[in-house]
Write a protein that holds these residues in place. Structure first.
Motif, short mmCIF file in Angstrom:
data_model
loop_
_atom_site.label_atom_id
_atom_site.label_comp_id
_atom_site.label_asym_id
_atom_site.label_seq_id
_atom_site.Cartn_x
_atom_site.Cartn_y
_atom_site.Cartn_z
N ALA A 1 13.08 21.67 15.55
CA ALA A 1 13.92 22.46 14.65
C ALA A 1 15.10 23.09 15.40
N MET A 2 14.87 23.55 16.64
CA MET A 2 15.97 24.12 17.43
C MET A 2 17.06 23.07 17.65
N ALA A 3 16.65 21.87 18.04
CA ALA A 3 17.62 20.81 18.30
C ALA A 3 18.34 20.39 17.02
N ALA A 4 17.59 20.25 15.94
CA ALA A 4 18.19 19.85 14.67
C ALA A 4 19.16 20.90 14.16
N GLU A 5 18.76 22.17 14.23
CA GLU A 5 19.65 23.24 13.78
C GLU A 5 20.92 23.28 14.60
N LEU A 6 20.79 23.09 15.90
CA LEU A 6 21.98 23.09 16.76
C LEU A 6 22.93 21.95 16.39
N LYS B 1 22.16 17.76 6.90
CA LYS B 1 20.95 17.04 7.29
C LYS B 1 21.06 16.59 8.73
N SER B 2 19.97 16.72 9.47
CA SER B 2 19.89 16.22 10.83
C SER B 2 18.68 15.28 10.91
N ILE B 3 18.92 14.09 11.42
CA ILE B 3 17.87 13.08 11.55
C ILE B 3 17.50 12.97 13.03
N GLY B 4 16.21 13.10 13.31
CA GLY B 4 15.71 12.95 14.67
C GLY B 4 15.12 11.56 14.86
N ALA B 5 15.55 10.88 15.91
CA ALA B 5 15.06 9.53 16.19
C ALA B 5 14.63 9.43 17.65
N ASN B 6 13.62 8.60 17.89
CA ASN B 6 13.16 8.40 19.26
C ASN B 6 14.03 7.36 19.96
N GLU B 7 13.66 7.01 21.19
CA GLU B 7 14.47 6.09 21.99
C GLU B 7 14.52 4.68 21.39
N SER B 8 13.55 4.34 20.55
CA SER B 8 13.55 3.03 19.88
C SER B 8 14.36 3.04 18.60
N GLY B 9 14.92 4.20 18.26
CA GLY B 9 15.70 4.32 17.03
C GLY B 9 14.87 4.61 15.80
N GLU B 10 13.55 4.83 15.98
CA GLU B 10 12.68 5.13 14.85
C GLU B 10 12.81 6.62 14.48
N GLN B 11 12.94 6.88 13.20
CA GLN B 11 13.04 8.26 12.74
C GLN B 11 11.70 8.98 12.94
N VAL B 12 11.75 10.17 13.55
CA VAL B 12 10.54 10.97 13.73
C VAL B 12 10.55 12.21 12.84
N SER B 13 11.74 12.70 12.51
CA SER B 13 11.82 13.86 11.62
C SER B 13 13.18 13.91 10.95
N GLU B 14 13.20 14.65 9.86
CA GLU B 14 14.42 14.86 9.08
C GLU B 14 14.44 16.33 8.70
N MET B 15 15.52 17.00 9.02
CA MET B 15 15.60 18.43 8.73
C MET B 15 16.90 18.75 8.01
N ASP B 16 16.76 19.57 6.98
CA ASP B 16 17.91 20.01 6.19
C ASP B 16 18.07 21.51 6.37
N PHE B 17 19.32 21.93 6.59
CA PHE B 17 19.61 23.36 6.77
C PHE B 17 20.65 23.78 5.74
N GLU B 18 20.36 24.86 5.04
CA GLU B 18 21.32 25.43 4.10
C GLU B 18 22.10 26.50 4.85
N TRP B 19 23.40 26.24 5.03
CA TRP B 19 24.28 27.18 5.73
C TRP B 19 25.04 28.02 4.72
N THR B 20 25.25 29.27 5.04
CA THR B 20 26.10 30.15 4.24
C THR B 20 27.26 30.57 5.12
N ILE B 21 28.44 30.60 4.54
CA ILE B 21 29.60 31.09 5.26
C ILE B 21 30.35 32.08 4.36
N LYS B 22 31.02 33.02 5.00
CA LYS B 22 31.89 33.93 4.24
C LYS B 22 32.91 34.53 5.19
N LEU B 23 34.03 34.93 4.62
CA LEU B 23 35.06 35.57 5.41
C LEU B 23 34.58 36.93 5.88
#
Length: 151
Positions: free
Chosen positions: A57-62, A127-149
């Motif tokens: 999650a840390m890597a995906a969020e970043l 959306k951030s997709i995590g894949a291993n060295e073989s290119g196989e998906q290991v996880s999928e993470m979605d983050f809802e970001w909020t922005i404002k001035l």
């Protein structure tokens, strides 16, 4: 200051040391995508001999947050950003080097333009997709970001 992989990884060391110690590193950043990598090691494992979900999650969020930071910086406006919620799906044991990639399909730019035009906060999902060295998906993470001035 232009955001680069070196500057983002230095930011991790000083502002997010737990991610840095676990091995999370930005490998590539551009306006359309960001890649973040982390290798399964003793320091970031779970009891099942794979990578702990929070490290993923840390890597995906970043990978999503660095893209938002890049676009906010490019807007030359004082904009606050925050994760409002997230969703995760794990599809395979995360071992070896896992690379998370977020591809921006203009959600960030549209939200920034809308918040500047209206002065109202905006939300969007990345959306951030995590894949291993073989290119196989290991996880999928979605983050809802909020922005404002900022005032």
């Amino acid at each position: 200051m232009k955001l680069t992989t070196t500057k983002l990884n230095r930011f991790l060391l000083f502002k997010l040391p737990s991610a840095y110690i676990c091995g999370v590193r930005v490998k590539e950043i551009a306006f359309d995508k960001c890649k973040v990598s982390v290798k399964h090691r003793w320091i970031n494992q779970n009891p099942f001999n794979s990578m702990y979900f929070a490290v993923q999650a840390m890597a995906a969020e970043l990978s999503t947050g660095a893209l938002v930071m890049l676009h906010v910086q490019n807007s030359n406006r004082n904009i606050a950003m925050l994760v409002a919620s997230n969703k995760s799906k794990f599809t395979k044991k995360a071992t070896g080097r896992i690379t998370f990639e977020c591809q921006n399909e203009n959600q960030i730019e549209t939200a920034i333009q809308n918040t500047i035009a209206t002065g109202e906060g905006q939300t969007f999902w990345l959306k951030s997709i995590g894949a291993n060295e073989s290119g196989e998906q290991v996880s999928e993470m979605d983050f809802e970001w909020t922005i404002k001035l900022k005032q």
